[in-house]
Design a protein around this motif. Structure first.
Motif, PDB file in Angstrom:
ATOM      1  N   SER A 128       0.838  -1.204   0.000  1.00  0.00           N
ATOM      2  CA  SER A 128       0.000   0.000   0.000  1.00  0.00           C
ATOM      3  C   SER A 128       0.869   1.249   0.000  1.00  0.00           C
ATOM      4  O   SER A 128       0.617   2.203  -0.729  1.00  0.00           O
ATOM      5  N   HIS A 262       2.203  -0.677   5.196  1.00  0.00           N
ATOM      6  CA  HIS A 262       0.981   0.106   5.388  1.00  0.00           C
ATOM      7  C   HIS A 262       1.268   1.422   6.101  1.00  0.00           C
ATOM      8  O   HIS A 262       0.479   1.908   6.892  1.00  0.00           O
ATOM      9  N   GLY A 280      -2.375   2.005   8.316  1.00  0.00           N
ATOM     10  CA  GLY A 280      -3.228   0.872   8.616  1.00  0.00           C
ATOM     11  C   GLY A 280      -4.247   0.605   7.529  1.00  0.00           C
ATOM     12  O   GLY A 280      -3.960   0.702   6.339  1.00  0.00           O
ATOM     13  N   GLN A 281      -5.479   0.295   7.946  1.00  0.00           N
ATOM     14  CA  GLN A 281      -6.525  -0.072   6.986  1.00  0.00           C
ATOM     15  C   GLN A 281      -6.818   1.076   6.025  1.00  0.00           C
ATOM     16  O   GLN A 281      -7.069   0.861   4.836  1.00  0.00           O
ATOM     17  N   ILE A 284      -4.410   0.866   3.240  1.00  0.00           N
ATOM     18  CA  ILE A 284      -4.729  -0.238   2.323  1.00  0.00           C
ATOM     19  C   ILE A 284      -5.885   0.166   1.413  1.00  0.00           C
ATOM     20  O   ILE A 284      -5.846  -0.034   0.189  1.00  0.00           O
ATOM     21  N   ASP A 285      -6.906   0.755   2.011  1.00  0.00           N
ATOM     22  CA  ASP A 285      -8.082   1.154   1.229  1.00  0.00           C
ATOM     23  C   ASP A 285      -7.711   2.208   0.183  1.00  0.00           C
ATOM     24  O   ASP A 285      -8.168   2.151  -0.957  1.00  0.00           O
TER      25      ASP A 285
END
Ligand SMILES: NC(=O)c1ccc[n+]([C@@H]2O[C@H](COP(=O)([O-])OP(=O)(O)OC[C@H]3O[C@@H](n4cnc5c(N)ncnc54)[C@H](O)[C@@H]3O)[C@@H](O)[C@H]2O)c1
Length: 341
Positions: A128, A262, A280-281, A284-285
């Motif tokens: 990412s 990330h 973090g997420q 990634i998104d």
């Protein structure tokens, strides 16, 4: 359809790929059916954990599989890749392709001549963080790229969790931190800031292991006018198994990564008064929304094979990184003389 996968080499990175292959893929299923390692005990542990049958040779793995991972120490890659390619089967080979540029060229010829789907373990192209960085620079939103500072350090991997004596053997590894580890970094610098046209490099060997440099400092000049520096260090600080820290200055924006998968990723833009941080997420998104690529290189390989299309990143992309690495070593031999790529 279920893709039958074989593994030649059941060490650290073989296990990492096998673990990622447990995650779902889009185009069908994948099952690890056959595995071989010169170290029988390692192969047995791998088979107990991931389920394949224990093979008695690399040839048997190739015969029993639809696609094969070559995850041995570097010097063994060429012969095994040739075996898989000659059998007309897709191959995933770890980086570096081989111990030097000439070997890497022969390996690219081997897969392109036979036309087999091929992928290389330059896995940070799936991260990412680096996809975000690539997008930030390529979009032009931050203005003209000016400089990159790329710092990569890890403890010398003949110890600790890597524990691989072969990384201290020039015949098996080829050379030290620049080829064995930072070929990832050369690939990423060229991808984000390149094309790189000229390099100059100094290396050192503090550990006095024959042919295995533990410090490489490279200046890379881009066709765009940007200047990049790479510092690649193998030390003995066992609390640091590996870390990448990258800063990019464009004329209107500052970009940074503190960690390779990330983030966190930082951005300061002209006119802004606070730093934007993604991690973090969220990271990634963000990356997934940029190009739709997943963050699992092994799922990507399986999907490419099941759909019968080229895989990414392929051996030819790795060859470019080998060319950069070779130019850097040639420069180091000439005490840092700038060398065209
Ligand atoms: N993509 C990445 O981020 C990444 C990370 C680590 C290692 N690597 C690369 O992966 C490769 C393996 O590294 P590792 O850390 O897993 O090493 P490792 O020592 O943990 O495992 C290598 C295994 O290969 C086996 N082997 C060697 N020659 C063989 C042969 N001819 N047939 C069958 N087995 C053989 C050894 O017995 C050993 O078990 C190297 O090329 C390394 O540069 C890539």
């Amino acid at each position: 359809m279920t893709l039958r996968i074989g593994f030649i080499g059941c060490g650290l990175i073989g296990r990492s790929h096998a673990t990622k292959l447990q995650e779902p893929v889009n185009a069908g299923d994948a099952e690890i059916v056959s595995a071989f390692d010169l170290d029988g005990e390692r192969a047995k542990i791998f088979c107990d954990e991931f389920g394949p049958a224990l093979a008695s040779s690399a040839e048997q793995v190739v015969a029993e599989s639809d696609a094969v991972y070559v995850a041995t120490w570097t010097a063994a890659h060429p012969e095994l890749v040739a075996m898989v390619a000659d059998a007309g089967k897709p191959v995933f080979c770890e980086k570096p392709l081989g111990v030097d540029l000439e070997t890497a060229r022969r390996m690219v010829d081997a897969v392109e001549k036979t036309g087999v789907i091929n992928q290389v373990g330059l896995v940070l192209r799936n991260s990412s963080s680096f996809r975000w960085l690539h997008h930030q620079v390529a979009s032009g939103a931050n203005g003209q790229p000016m400089s990159m500072m790329f710092r990569d350090d890890q403890y010398i991997p003949t110890q600790g969790l890597y524990g691989s004596t072969w990384r201290g053997d020039v015949n098996l590894a080829g050379s030290g931190t620049l080829l064995e580890h930072s070929i990832h970094d050369l690939d990423l610098i060229d991808w984000v800031m390149g094309p790189i046209e000229r390099v100059s490099c100094h290396t050192r060997n503090h550990h006095s292991i024959d042919g295995i440099e533990d410090q490489a400092t490279v200046i890379l000049e881009s066709a765009s006018g940007a200047i990049c520096t790479l510092s690649s260090t193998w030390h003995d600080i066992l609390s640091r198994p590996g870390h990448r820290y990258i800063e990019v200055f464009c004329q209107d924006g500052y970009l940074a990564l503190d960690g390779e998968w990330h983030g966190p990723m930082f951005r300061d833009m002209t006119g802004e008064t606070r730093t934007t941080v993604e991690q973090g997420q969220a990271a990634i998104d963000t990356a997934a929304a940029l190009d739709g690529l997943g963050t699992n290189p092994d799922a990507a390989f399986v999907n490419a094979v099941l759909e019968g299309r080229p895989a990414y990143p392929d051996f030819r992309i790795a060859l470019r990184a080998h060319e950069l690495c070779d130019a850097a070593y040639r420069s180091a031999e000439m005490n840092g003389t700038p060398t065209d790529v």
